[in-house]
Design a protein around this motif. Structure first.
Motif, PDB file in Angstrom:
ATOM      1  N   ALA A  64       0.819  -1.215   0.000  1.00 27.40           N
ATOM      2  CA  ALA A  64       0.000   0.000   0.000  1.00 27.40           C
ATOM      3  C   ALA A  64       0.854   1.267   0.000  1.00 27.40           C
ATOM      4  CB  ALA A  64      -0.936   0.007   1.208  1.00 27.40           C
ATOM      5  N   PHE A  65       1.977   1.246   0.738  1.00 27.72           N
ATOM      6  CA  PHE A  65       2.810   2.442   0.860  1.00 27.72           C
ATOM      7  C   PHE A  65       4.287   2.053   0.917  1.00 27.72           C
ATOM      8  CE2 PHE A  65      -1.133   3.241   3.214  1.00 27.72           C
ATOM      9  CZ  PHE A  65      -1.632   4.324   2.509  1.00 27.72           C
ATOM     10  N   ILE A  66       5.100   2.906   0.337  1.00 27.39           N
ATOM     11  CA  ILE A  66       6.550   2.864   0.534  1.00 27.39           C
ATOM     12  C   ILE A  66       6.881   4.214   1.144  1.00 27.39           C
ATOM     13  CG2 ILE A  66       8.828   2.721  -0.548  1.00 27.39           C
ATOM     14  CD1 ILE A  66       7.375   1.191  -2.866  1.00 27.39           C
ATOM     15  N   VAL A  67       7.440   4.188   2.340  1.00 29.83           N
ATOM     16  CA  VAL A  67       7.732   5.430   3.049  1.00 29.83           C
ATOM     17  C   VAL A  67       9.237   5.542   3.253  1.00 29.83           C
ATOM     18  CG1 VAL A  67       7.284   6.828   5.099  1.00 29.83           C
ATOM     19  CG2 VAL A  67       5.503   5.274   4.248  1.00 29.83           C
ATOM     20  N   GLU A  68       9.796   6.596   2.686  1.00 33.64           N
ATOM     21  CA  GLU A  68      11.215   6.884   2.874  1.00 33.64           C
ATOM     22  C   GLU A  68      11.315   7.913   3.990  1.00 33.64           C
ATOM     23  OE1 GLU A  68      15.222   7.882   0.337  1.00 33.64           O
ATOM     24  OE2 GLU A  68      13.279   8.110  -0.646  1.00 33.64           O
ATOM     25  N   SER A  69      11.900   7.499   5.116  1.00 27.25           N
ATOM     26  CA  SER A  69      11.933   8.343   6.313  1.00 27.25           C
ATOM     27  C   SER A  69      13.344   8.732   6.700  1.00 27.25           C
ATOM     28  CB  SER A  69      11.313   7.595   7.506  1.00 27.25           C
ATOM     29  OG  SER A  69       9.947   7.394   7.329  1.00 27.25           O
ATOM     30  N   PHE A  70      13.433   9.908   7.275  1.00 27.71           N
ATOM     31  CA  PHE A  70      14.665  10.400   7.897  1.00 27.71           C
ATOM     32  C   PHE A  70      14.277  10.848   9.298  1.00 27.71           C
ATOM     33  CE2 PHE A  70      14.975  10.985   3.369  1.00 27.71           C
ATOM     34  CZ  PHE A  70      16.264  10.602   3.061  1.00 27.71           C
TER      35      PHE A  70
END
Length: 147
Positions: A64-70
């Motif tokens: 459903a989602f790909i989340v690139e986080s910092f």
């Protein structure tokens, strides 16, 4: 800078979403966790759900989602790629298997940037239509001011 890959599951029942409370109890996240170097993302998700919730079959998991986080930790900035799957578990019993883990069913509209990580994902979960077609969305999340 640390780099991590995670896999988490969106589990919904009767209009509620299953969330895990952080160790400090200050925010929620979805069940799942880090993917080991020798695992595929789905293998990591299956292992995490088996270890955390005793779920041995996640069925057809839909990305459903790909989340690139910092975000910031004591050791510095973390760069994380998170894969979030919609998992239809039917009536599978969900029972925490690790004493330190606390789970709760919440209404999606209870999730916001102040009480959920990654914070940017909360608004998407509030609008998620689990009965429609799922088209994976890419989200960038920056929480470097938070620990």
């Amino acid at each position: 800078m640390l780099f991590r890959v995670t896999a988490r599951c969106i589990i919904m029942r009767d209009g509620f979403i299953l969330v895990q409370l952080s160790k400090k109890g200050d925010f929620y996240r979805l069940p799942g966790g880090r993917v080991r170097p020798e695992e595929t993302v789905l293998q990591g998700l299956q292992r995490e759900l088996r270890e955390e919730l005793g779920i041995f079959d996640i069925g057809e998991a839909k990305l459903a989602f790909i989340v690139e986080s910092f975000y910031r930790r004591r050791s510095g900035i973390v760069h994380e790629i998170g894969f979030y799957f919609l998992c239809n578990l039917g009536n599978t019993e969900i029972k925490p298997r690790e004493e330190h883990l606390r789970f709760r069913w919440v209404k999606p509209d209870e999730l916001d940037a102040d009480n959920f990580r990654p914070s940017a994902l909360a608004q998407y979960l509030r609008k998620l239509n689990i009965n429609g077609d799922i088209h994976p969305q890419y989200i960038i999340n920056v929480d470097v001011g938070r620990s």
